[in-house]
Enzyme design. Structure first.
Site, PDB file in Angstrom:
ATOM      1  N   TYR A 277       0.836  -1.206   0.000  1.00  0.00           N
ATOM      2  CA  TYR A 277       0.000   0.000   0.000  1.00  0.00           C
ATOM      3  C   TYR A 277       0.867   1.251   0.000  1.00  0.00           C
ATOM      4  O   TYR A 277       0.581   2.221  -0.701  1.00  0.00           O
ATOM      5  CB  TYR A 277      -0.917  -0.008   1.225  1.00  0.00           C
ATOM      6  CG  TYR A 277      -1.922   1.129   1.248  1.00  0.00           C
ATOM      7  CD1 TYR A 277      -3.203   0.955   0.732  1.00  0.00           C
ATOM      8  CD2 TYR A 277      -1.581   2.366   1.783  1.00  0.00           C
ATOM      9  CE1 TYR A 277      -4.118   2.000   0.746  1.00  0.00           C
ATOM     10  CE2 TYR A 277      -2.494   3.410   1.796  1.00  0.00           C
ATOM     11  CZ  TYR A 277      -3.758   3.223   1.278  1.00  0.00           C
ATOM     12  OH  TYR A 277      -4.664   4.262   1.280  1.00  0.00           O
TER      13      TYR A 277
ATOM     14  N   PHE B 188      -6.922  20.235 -24.584  1.00  0.00           N
ATOM     15  CA  PHE B 188      -7.765  19.118 -24.996  1.00  0.00           C
ATOM     16  C   PHE B 188      -9.008  19.044 -24.114  1.00  0.00           C
ATOM     17  O   PHE B 188      -9.163  19.801 -23.157  1.00  0.00           O
ATOM     18  CB  PHE B 188      -6.997  17.801 -25.005  1.00  0.00           C
ATOM     19  CG  PHE B 188      -7.651  16.767 -25.882  1.00  0.00           C
ATOM     20  CD1 PHE B 188      -7.870  17.021 -27.226  1.00  0.00           C
ATOM     21  CD2 PHE B 188      -8.081  15.558 -25.357  1.00  0.00           C
ATOM     22  CE1 PHE B 188      -8.502  16.076 -28.040  1.00  0.00           C
ATOM     23  CE2 PHE B 188      -8.708  14.613 -26.170  1.00  0.00           C
ATOM     24  CZ  PHE B 188      -8.916  14.871 -27.503  1.00  0.00           C
ATOM     25  N   ASP B 189      -9.915  18.090 -24.424  1.00  0.00           N
ATOM     26  CA  ASP B 189     -11.253  18.101 -23.837  1.00  0.00           C
ATOM     27  C   ASP B 189     -11.264  18.037 -22.312  1.00  0.00           C
ATOM     28  O   ASP B 189     -11.888  18.876 -21.648  1.00  0.00           O
ATOM     29  CB  ASP B 189     -12.123  17.000 -24.443  1.00  0.00           C
ATOM     30  CG  ASP B 189     -11.500  15.607 -24.395  1.00  0.00           C
ATOM     31  OD1 ASP B 189     -10.413  15.462 -23.812  1.00  0.00           O
ATOM     32  OD2 ASP B 189     -12.102  14.663 -24.944  1.00  0.00           O
TER      33      ASP B 189
ATOM     34  N   ASP C 136       1.566  19.569 -20.758  1.00  0.00           N
ATOM     35  CA  ASP C 136       0.679  18.427 -20.921  1.00  0.00           C
ATOM     36  C   ASP C 136       1.418  17.460 -21.842  1.00  0.00           C
ATOM     37  O   ASP C 136       1.534  17.683 -23.040  1.00  0.00           O
ATOM     38  CB  ASP C 136      -0.647  18.876 -21.539  1.00  0.00           C
ATOM     39  CG  ASP C 136      -1.653  17.742 -21.646  1.00  0.00           C
ATOM     40  OD1 ASP C 136      -1.243  16.566 -21.571  1.00  0.00           O
ATOM     41  OD2 ASP C 136      -2.850  18.019 -21.840  1.00  0.00           O
TER      42      ASP C 136
ATOM     43  N   LYS D 279      -0.742   6.988 -23.374  1.00  0.00           N
ATOM     44  CA  LYS D 279      -0.260   7.353 -24.715  1.00  0.00           C
ATOM     45  C   LYS D 279       1.217   6.967 -24.812  1.00  0.00           C
ATOM     46  O   LYS D 279       1.533   5.812 -25.063  1.00  0.00           O
ATOM     47  CB  LYS D 279      -0.465   8.845 -24.980  1.00  0.00           C
ATOM     48  CG  LYS D 279      -1.914   9.234 -25.280  1.00  0.00           C
ATOM     49  CD  LYS D 279      -2.730   9.432 -24.050  1.00  0.00           C
ATOM     50  CE  LYS D 279      -4.072  10.080 -24.310  1.00  0.00           C
ATOM     51  NZ  LYS D 279      -4.893  10.201 -23.082  1.00  0.00           N
TER      52      LYS D 279
ATOM     53  N   HIS E 153     -19.470  15.147 -25.652  1.00  0.00           N
ATOM     54  CA  HIS E 153     -19.225  14.224 -26.761  1.00  0.00           C
ATOM     55  C   HIS E 153     -19.106  12.775 -26.308  1.00  0.00           C
ATOM     56  O   HIS E 153     -19.344  11.852 -27.090  1.00  0.00           O
ATOM     57  CB  HIS E 153     -17.966  14.631 -27.538  1.00  0.00           C
ATOM     58  CG  HIS E 153     -16.726  14.738 -26.709  1.00  0.00           C
ATOM     59  ND1 HIS E 153     -16.569  15.702 -25.738  1.00  0.00           N
ATOM     60  CD2 HIS E 153     -15.585  14.010 -26.693  1.00  0.00           C
ATOM     61  CE1 HIS E 153     -15.389  15.562 -25.174  1.00  0.00           C
ATOM     62  NE2 HIS E 153     -14.773  14.533 -25.716  1.00  0.00           N
TER      63      HIS E 153
ATOM     64  N   ALA F 164       1.321  14.014 -22.707  1.00  0.00           N
ATOM     65  CA  ALA F 164       0.842  12.685 -23.086  1.00  0.00           C
ATOM     66  C   ALA F 164       1.627  12.096 -24.257  1.00  0.00           C
ATOM     67  O   ALA F 164       1.877  10.898 -24.304  1.00  0.00           O
ATOM     68  CB  ALA F 164      -0.644  12.741 -23.434  1.00  0.00           C
TER      69      ALA F 164
END
Length: 465
Positions: free
Chosen positions: A60, A112-113, A202, A245, A437, A204
């Site tokens: 843990y 991005f979204d 960001d 990604k 979306h 990714a």
């Protein structure tokens, strides 16, 4: 691993997409022949990643797998502080809980979204500062993902007290997986420093971005991908990462930073939202697989093979005169739906219409990057109409062959040949208040009948708008 992909008839697909309310996200995976919905978590892991999973430490607190991941992040990105999360949007949620407050302005290159969603749900605003050339799909420029420095400085001048940080997204997904140059990253850093603002990345698709820097930015031709990655991240204060990604994993993410203060504050939210600070919603085996995946993603041979498959599909589309965001990006082909479906009105969701037509043609699932994804303005609740209406065909890593790409190209050719027959799009039956979306319900314009008066009323409103 290899799995069978099932063929279907057009009649079956017509029923399936109708049952899914014309939302490709709602299709069952076995109703899809070639799945290009996303490259997020859909790639194939390597033998070394699976081997690492067999030795995952599921403690843990303070597991060995956590320290392997932490050491990898230090080696690749040179950040001392790291918090694992179950995926990239969770990292946004945790870190933005620390950094973003109501009334803030977050400038960047095409958020991005989920990024925009996490900003807007906090009653802040994202401002797109992408270079204008990115919105002409037929211009060939090496770094169409760049931030426009003039736009950024305007935002920093006008909203100086309201900007918590500048966000650089690599690669720039919304404008076609287009890369950001190292020169641009350096200039953004200089501007941010001038106005005393931190910079976040960001990240990714950081490795794909580094590949394009190596190939297209002459100064870095002789440098390794890992050297370029270290250089890129030397100009930022922190990073958000979806390991699904360029971590080449089915699940996982993290945030990393230099600031101990950010780390301590974010740790509280990580415990609340994700789990303890040394697992953050991940099993030990997943952290181990992510550590290996990050290293594999920075190997030039892997990146070259991966990105050349995207180029292969682009060249096939060139033969059929199908227009897409040029040059082809790192993870996907983005079809310019406006140039194909010229008779469909913007209010009828042009790119979504094209996505549905491609699915009906051959069972290929892509995703709309257009008006549906742009969502409504959080204040006026009017539809936001972006400059681009794109159908993204995201290619999973280490999954499909070039024969699959041939099928995709020929299916698009068939849709293109009958493009003038496609004159009507879709209307919304149901939409949530945010990130619509993913779960929106649609109906075709031609299907409106007396049996569904609610839809008829809604389209009348759209026409008035």
């Amino acid at each position: 691993m290899v799995e069978e992909i099932k063929r279907s008839t057009r009649k079956e697909r017509e029923e399936w997409i109708k049952d899914a309310n014309y939302n490709l996200f709602k299709l069952a995976s076995d109703q899809v022949y070639i799945d290009l919905l996303t490259d997020s978590g859909t790639g194939s892991m390597s033998a070394n990643q699976y081997a690492e999973m067999m030795t995952g430490d599921e403690s843990y607190a303070g597991s060995k797998s956590y320290f392997k991941l932490k050491e990898t992040i230090k080696e690749l990105f040179n950040f001392d502080f790291m918090l694992p999360t179950h995926q990239g949007r969770a990292a946004e949620n945790v870190l933005f809980s620390v950094l973003v407050k109501e009334g803030d302005i977050v400038p960047g290159n095409s958020h991005f979204d989920t990024t925009k969603g996490h900003i807007e749900i906090r009653k802040a605003r994202a401002i797109d500062c992408t270079v204008m050339e990115a919105f002409d799909t037929q211009i060939e420029l090496p770094f169409k993902g760049n931030i426009c420095l003039e736009k950024l400085e305007e935002v920093l001048k006008e909203h100086q007290d309201r900007v918590p940080f500048v966000l650089i997204t690599i690669t720039n997904n919304l404008v076609g997986g287009q890369p950001v140059s190292l020169e641009n990253i350096m200039r953004v850093r200089e501007l941010a420093t001038k106005y005393n603002k931190p910079v976040l990345m960001d990240s990714a698709r950081f490795a794909e971005n580094a590949y394009f820097i190596k190939i297209r930015e002459k100064k870095y031709n002789v440098h390794s991908i890992k050297e370029i990655v270290r250089e890129m991240f030397s100009f930022v204060d922190g990073m958000l990462m979806s390991g699904k990604k360029d971590g080449i994993c089915n699940i996982g993410g993290f945030m990393a930073m230099h600031s101990e203060e950010w780390y301590e504050k974010a740790s509280v939210f990580n415990i609340i939202y994700e789990g303890f600070i040394t697992y953050g919603g991940l099993s030990g085996r997943d952290m181990g697989a992510l550590a290996i995946g990050l290293r594999e993603a920075t190997e030039f041979s892997y990146l070259e093979t991966r990105i050349k498959q995207v180029e292969y599909l682009a060249k096939k589309l060139d033969r059929y005169n199908i227009q897409y965001q040029r040059p082809s990006g790192g993870h996907a082909i983005f079809i310019d739906a406006k140039k194909i479906l010229t008779s469909v009105k913007k209010e009828e969701f042009i790119a979504q219409t094209l996505a549905i037509e491609l699915y009906l043609e051959c069972g290929i699932r892509g995703v709309e990057i257009g008006t549906l994804l742009a969502d409504r303005d959080p204040i006026t609740r009017e539809n936001r109409y972006p400059k681009l209406e794109l159908l993204r065909l995201a290619i999973p890593r280490r999954t499909y062959t070039n024969n699959h790409m041939k099928v995709v190209a020929k299916a698009l050719r068939n849709v293109y040949k009958r493009r003038h027959q496609i004159t009507k799009g879709y209307i919304i039956k149901y939409e949530p208040s945010l990130l619509r979306h993913f779960s929106v319900d649609l109906a075709p314009i031609g299907a409106i009948t007396k049996e569904i008066p609610a839809i008829k009323n809604e389209i009348e409103v759209h026409r008035e708008d």
